[in-house]
Design a protein around this motif. Sequence first.
Motif, mmCIF file in Angstrom:
data_model
loop_
_atom_site.group_PDB
_atom_site.id
_atom_site.type_symbol
_atom_site.label_atom_id
_atom_site.label_comp_id
_atom_site.label_asym_id
_atom_site.label_seq_id
_atom_site.Cartn_x
_atom_site.Cartn_y
_atom_site.Cartn_z
ATOM 1 N N SER A 178 1.019 3.835 -1.890
ATOM 2 C CA SER A 178 0.984 4.908 -0.901
ATOM 3 C C SER A 178 0.769 4.326 0.492
ATOM 4 O O SER A 178 0.384 3.162 0.650
ATOM 5 C CB SER A 178 -0.139 5.888 -1.228
ATOM 6 N N SER A 179 0.966 5.147 1.509
ATOM 7 C CA SER A 179 0.705 4.707 2.879
ATOM 8 C C SER A 179 -0.778 4.413 3.083
ATOM 9 O O SER A 179 -1.137 3.506 3.848
ATOM 10 C CB SER A 179 1.190 5.764 3.869
ATOM 11 N N THR A 180 -1.645 5.140 2.382
ATOM 12 C CA THR A 180 -3.086 4.870 2.481
ATOM 13 C C THR A 180 -3.406 3.490 1.931
ATOM 14 O O THR A 180 -4.161 2.717 2.543
ATOM 15 C CB THR A 180 -3.880 5.943 1.707
ATOM 16 N N GLU A 181 -2.830 3.148 0.789
ATOM 17 C CA GLU A 181 -3.087 1.842 0.173
ATOM 18 C C GLU A 181 -2.557 0.711 1.029
ATOM 19 O O GLU A 181 -3.214 -0.326 1.201
ATOM 20 C CB GLU A 181 -2.453 1.814 -1.230
ATOM 21 N N ARG A 190 -3.314 5.046 8.135
ATOM 22 C CA ARG A 190 -2.347 5.579 7.174
ATOM 23 C C ARG A 190 -1.077 6.035 7.887
ATOM 24 O O ARG A 190 0.028 5.832 7.391
ATOM 25 C CB ARG A 190 -2.976 6.756 6.418
ATOM 26 N N ARG A 194 2.624 4.569 7.287
ATOM 27 C CA ARG A 194 3.702 5.452 6.844
ATOM 28 C C ARG A 194 4.938 5.280 7.716
ATOM 29 O O ARG A 194 6.070 5.354 7.219
ATOM 30 C CB ARG A 194 3.242 6.905 6.866
ATOM 31 N N ARG A 208 11.331 6.317 -2.089
ATOM 32 C CA ARG A 208 10.196 7.229 -2.133
ATOM 33 C C ARG A 208 10.028 7.770 -3.543
ATOM 34 O O ARG A 208 11.005 8.170 -4.183
ATOM 35 C CB ARG A 208 10.407 8.380 -1.144
ATOM 36 N N ARG A 211 3.848 10.897 -6.491
ATOM 37 C CA ARG A 211 2.750 10.548 -7.407
ATOM 38 C C ARG A 211 1.951 11.817 -7.651
ATOM 39 O O ARG A 211 1.332 12.368 -6.739
ATOM 40 C CB ARG A 211 1.866 9.460 -6.812
ATOM 41 N N GLU A 219 1.518 13.179 -3.895
ATOM 42 C CA GLU A 219 1.474 12.155 -2.849
ATOM 43 C C GLU A 219 2.767 11.347 -2.876
ATOM 44 O O GLU A 219 3.291 11.037 -3.947
ATOM 45 C CB GLU A 219 0.278 11.226 -3.093
ATOM 46 N N ILE A 220 3.289 11.031 -1.694
ATOM 47 C CA ILE A 220 4.498 10.226 -1.618
ATOM 48 C C ILE A 220 4.104 8.752 -1.670
ATOM 49 O O ILE A 220 3.246 8.289 -0.914
ATOM 50 C CB ILE A 220 5.285 10.513 -0.328
ATOM 51 N N THR A 221 4.726 8.018 -2.583
ATOM 52 C CA THR A 221 4.518 6.579 -2.675
ATOM 53 C C THR A 221 5.849 5.863 -2.463
ATOM 54 O O THR A 221 6.912 6.491 -2.432
ATOM 55 C CB THR A 221 3.922 6.182 -4.042
ATOM 56 N N TYR A 222 5.765 4.542 -2.339
ATOM 57 C CA TYR A 222 6.948 3.750 -1.992
ATOM 58 C C TYR A 222 7.048 2.564 -2.946
ATOM 59 O O TYR A 222 6.074 1.842 -3.167
ATOM 60 C CB TYR A 222 6.846 3.261 -0.545
#
Length: 227
Positions: A178-181, A190, A194, A208, A211, A219-222
């Motif tokens: 994720s953008s947070t990670e 974040r 992103r 994309r 999650r 949540e959007i992950t990459y």
Amino acid sequence: MIRVLVVDDDALALELHAAYVARVPGFEVVGHAAGARAALTALADPDRRIDLVLLDMTMPDGTGLDVARRVRAMGSRVDIIAVTAVRDAATVRAAVSIGVVQYLIKPFAFGAFRERLEAYRAYVDGLDRAAGEATQSEVDALLGSLRTVSPPTMPKGLSDETLQAVAERVRTASGAVSSTEVGESEGMSRVTARRYLEHLADVGRVRREPRYGGQGRPEITYAWVRG
């Protein structure tokens, strides 16, 4: 029409590059190859009449350099544009030495891809117009047409160094992130993370993925697009 063979072992990249070709006037995709052996089989088929190969450099059954060398040994004069994430100087030098006319480094946006193809088309058109012995200015113009490509633009506020760091973080992750990670691992907010991740998604290097966790929107992950 310039007839194009697209070669990449990654199915998503193969589809994306073929779609990009279809968007550039004067070019048509006449074949897809998911590996080195398939590329050589297609190039050995006289009915394909391939003019240009968009060639990945890393494939499980052989490198792009292997394919290019075999093609030249077959006596083929087909033109080759390398489309790859490989950027070490030795590979670039070897590619140039066996007649690769353009070298496009992943990730890239459609604009950069289109400019390479348009420059190549200008080169081909110049060859078609040339008759008899060329003058020095005509030779310079022909070779120069392959190199008059403006550098790819980075969205305002993003840096190439940070983009590479974010790309490496996603590439080496065991799964989608994720953008947070990414922000936590790379020391940025974040929102900033992103922006980099969305740019990588726009140029086709990450995809994309939703999650699903608790209640509310996923949540959007990459995840890295291999190839």
